[in-house]
Design an enzyme around this catalytic site. Sequence first.
Site, PDB file in Angstrom:
ATOM      1  N   GLU A 158       0.676  -1.194  -0.081  1.00 19.53           N
ATOM      2  CA  GLU A 158      -0.090  -0.049  -0.154  1.00 19.53           C
ATOM      3  C   GLU A 158       0.863   1.385   0.022  1.00 19.53           C
ATOM      4  O   GLU A 158       0.553   2.133   0.791  1.00 19.53           O
ATOM      5  CB  GLU A 158      -1.122  -0.185   1.074  1.00 19.53           C
ATOM      6  CG  GLU A 158      -1.932  -1.427   1.017  1.00 19.53           C
ATOM      7  CD  GLU A 158      -2.667  -1.359   2.510  1.00 19.53           C
ATOM      8  OE1 GLU A 158      -2.708  -0.514   3.338  1.00 19.53           O
ATOM      9  OE2 GLU A 158      -3.295  -2.464   2.548  1.00 19.53           O
ATOM     10  N   ASN A 199       2.550  -4.853  -3.273  1.00 11.51           N
ATOM     11  CA  ASN A 199       0.930  -5.406  -2.822  1.00 11.51           C
ATOM     12  C   ASN A 199      -0.101  -3.869  -2.743  1.00 11.51           C
ATOM     13  O   ASN A 199       0.545  -3.276  -1.945  1.00 11.51           O
ATOM     14  CB  ASN A 199       1.067  -6.410  -1.588  1.00 11.51           C
ATOM     15  CG  ASN A 199      -0.307  -7.052  -1.804  1.00 11.51           C
ATOM     16  OD1 ASN A 199      -0.896  -7.609  -2.434  1.00 11.51           O
ATOM     17  ND2 ASN A 199      -0.806  -7.153  -0.296  1.00 11.51           N
ATOM     18  N   HIS A 235     -10.240  -6.810  -2.414  1.00 10.29           N
ATOM     19  CA  HIS A 235     -11.323  -6.464  -1.422  1.00 10.29           C
ATOM     20  C   HIS A 235     -12.426  -5.877  -1.988  1.00 10.29           C
ATOM     21  O   HIS A 235     -12.599  -4.409  -2.248  1.00 10.29           O
ATOM     22  CB  HIS A 235     -10.721  -5.262  -0.112  1.00 10.29           C
ATOM     23  CG  HIS A 235      -9.641  -6.332   0.651  1.00 10.29           C
ATOM     24  ND1 HIS A 235      -9.873  -7.297   1.314  1.00 10.29           N
ATOM     25  CD2 HIS A 235      -8.282  -5.757   0.807  1.00 10.29           C
ATOM     26  CE1 HIS A 235      -8.837  -7.610   2.028  1.00 10.29           C
ATOM     27  NE2 HIS A 235      -7.797  -6.892   1.581  1.00 10.29           N
ATOM     28  N   GLU A 264      -5.587 -10.977  -1.494  1.00 12.66           N
ATOM     29  CA  GLU A 264      -6.644 -10.866  -0.353  1.00 12.66           C
ATOM     30  C   GLU A 264      -7.849 -10.765  -0.743  1.00 12.66           C
ATOM     31  O   GLU A 264      -8.784  -9.858  -0.235  1.00 12.66           O
ATOM     32  CB  GLU A 264      -6.348  -9.514   0.331  1.00 12.66           C
ATOM     33  CG  GLU A 264      -4.808  -9.334   0.633  1.00 12.66           C
ATOM     34  CD  GLU A 264      -4.406  -8.199   1.566  1.00 12.66           C
ATOM     35  OE1 GLU A 264      -5.301  -7.362   2.096  1.00 12.66           O
ATOM     36  OE2 GLU A 264      -3.146  -7.917   1.603  1.00 12.66           O
ATOM     37  N   ASP A 266     -11.827 -10.601  -0.884  1.00  8.62           N
ATOM     38  CA  ASP A 266     -12.888 -11.060  -0.232  1.00  8.62           C
ATOM     39  C   ASP A 266     -14.366 -10.123  -1.016  1.00  8.62           C
ATOM     40  O   ASP A 266     -13.752  -9.240  -1.613  1.00  8.62           O
ATOM     41  CB  ASP A 266     -13.077 -10.966   1.277  1.00  8.62           C
ATOM     42  CG  ASP A 266     -12.218  -9.856   1.845  1.00  8.62           C
ATOM     43  OD1 ASP A 266     -12.283  -8.764   0.818  1.00  8.62           O
ATOM     44  OD2 ASP A 266     -12.198  -9.424   2.852  1.00  8.62           O
TER      45      ASP A 266
HETATM   46  O1  9MR Z   1      -7.380  -8.704   8.417  1.00  6.05           O
HETATM   47  C1  9MR Z   1      -6.453  -7.672   8.974  1.00  6.05           C
HETATM   48  C2  9MR Z   1      -7.056  -7.506  10.534  1.00  6.05           C
HETATM   49  O2  9MR Z   1      -7.164  -8.419  11.133  1.00  6.05           O
HETATM   50  C3  9MR Z   1      -6.074  -6.290  11.051  1.00  6.05           C
HETATM   51  O3  9MR Z   1      -6.801  -5.755  12.332  1.00  6.05           O
HETATM   52  C4  9MR Z   1      -5.947  -5.251   9.912  1.00  6.05           C
HETATM   53  C5  9MR Z   1      -5.076  -4.107  10.541  1.00  6.05           C
HETATM   54  O4  9MR Z   1      -4.605  -3.076   9.921  1.00  6.05           O
HETATM   55  O5  9MR Z   1      -5.261  -5.492   8.822  1.00  6.05           O
HETATM   56  C6  9MR Z   1      -6.247  -6.625   8.237  1.00  6.05           C
HETATM   57  O6  9MR Z   1      -5.647  -7.037   6.818  1.00  6.05           O
HETATM   58  C7  9MR Z   1      -4.971  -5.909   6.068  1.00  6.05           C
HETATM   59  C8  9MR Z   1      -3.871  -6.552   5.195  1.00  6.05           C
HETATM   60  O7  9MR Z   1      -2.907  -6.666   6.096  1.00  6.05           O
HETATM   61  C9  9MR Z   1      -3.382  -5.647   4.199  1.00  6.05           C
HETATM   62  N1  9MR Z   1      -4.483  -5.299   3.293  1.00  6.05           N
HETATM   63  C10 9MR Z   1      -5.818  -4.838   3.924  1.00  6.05           C
HETATM   64  C11 9MR Z   1      -6.250  -5.917   5.002  1.00  6.05           C
HETATM   65  C12 9MR Z   1      -7.634  -5.619   5.720  1.00  6.05           C
HETATM   66  O8  9MR Z   1      -7.452  -4.548   6.369  1.00  6.05           O
END
Ligand code: 9MR
Length: 346
Positions: A158, A199, A235, A264, A266
């Site tokens: 990001e 990513n 997402h 990722e 969903d």
């Molecule tokens: O799924 C993850 C969640 O449990 C955490 O609280 C969160 C914190 O920022 O991160 C989520 O995973 C993220 C991933 O690491 C990067 N891309 C976005 C994902 C969803 O927020």
Amino acid sequence: MKPLLIALALVLAAPAPAYAHPRPPRDLRQLAQQHGIKIGSAVDIAALRAEADYHKTLNREFSHVTAENAMKWESVEPERGVFTWADADALVDSARRNRQQVRGHTLVWHNQLPAWLTAGVADGSIDAGELRSILRDHITTQVRRYKGKIRAWDVVNEVVQDDGTMRPSIWLTHLGPGYIADAFRWAHRADPRAKLYINDYNLEWNAPKIETTLALVKGLQAQGVPIHGAGFQGHLGIQYDYPGDWANVMRRFADLGLEVAVTELDVRMELPVTAEKLAEQAGYYSRALTDCLSVRACRELTVWGFTDRHSWVPGWFPGQGSACLFDENLAPKPAYQALLAVRSPR
Ligand code: 9MR
């Protein structure tokens, strides 16, 4: 028997050629194998340890795994110099036992940094020179620990914003834009065989982000930086149009010589769940797989959690949920059946 009858019997008894109609896949593992890609899931380590049905479904269905949180910096070094590898190790060990490959997530991000680091930068006790060596040590230590055990690393996550500008994270602000090239070089030195990825989210459709990211990759390649892949988080939500140009965007990255992955996936929805919404969601999942399969360089499709029992969505988007392939009780949803029905466009 007459020779002609023998020949006829042999023809009838012969198995159907593989190219005709492959047997419908039994599960996602078999589907992935038939298509020559990996299908993965993010893993919640606490659930993996505590819930037998979670464990069983994960290992039956998936040939690739990503730690949802366990490899992030705040998880592995919560205090300076105090390393807590137990959860990350547990995932890597479980993957080996269950014949799964691993995506490492993630080395350089602006979120889930340990408090000692962000506080030290904020109060000036960590200056730019020290910050750079802290980042180098972090990448080197973590990548080296799992050398040979991680197929692909999300090296930077990001780093481009939705408006196409570079994200003003502590990394960019204190180290300048060269931190990205450094991160890839350090990771490559620590594990020369791991595929190193950039990513991001919204990279499926957001034009300013796509153009900046492509330019960034080209710039890195021009400097000889070892970058091997582009990850599309994916997402999605059924309240938004499906990103219909996604396969073309994947192709633009593939044309630079990169592999690509859906990292990722969903597909969330406004609650309550209805049969219509689940049918629509199924269409999004199968289109995402079809898009990946239509691009030869797409090697992996990973979902961000496989069960609604453990999904980040309800906590982040109030009133939304049901984003995964399996419900809270691990019953497969229409989206799961839709994936099994996808035929290769390759
Ligand atoms: O799924 C993850 C969640 O449990 C955490 O609280 C969160 C914190 O920022 O991160 C989520 O995973 C993220 C991933 O690491 C990067 N891309 C976005 C994902 C969803 O927020």
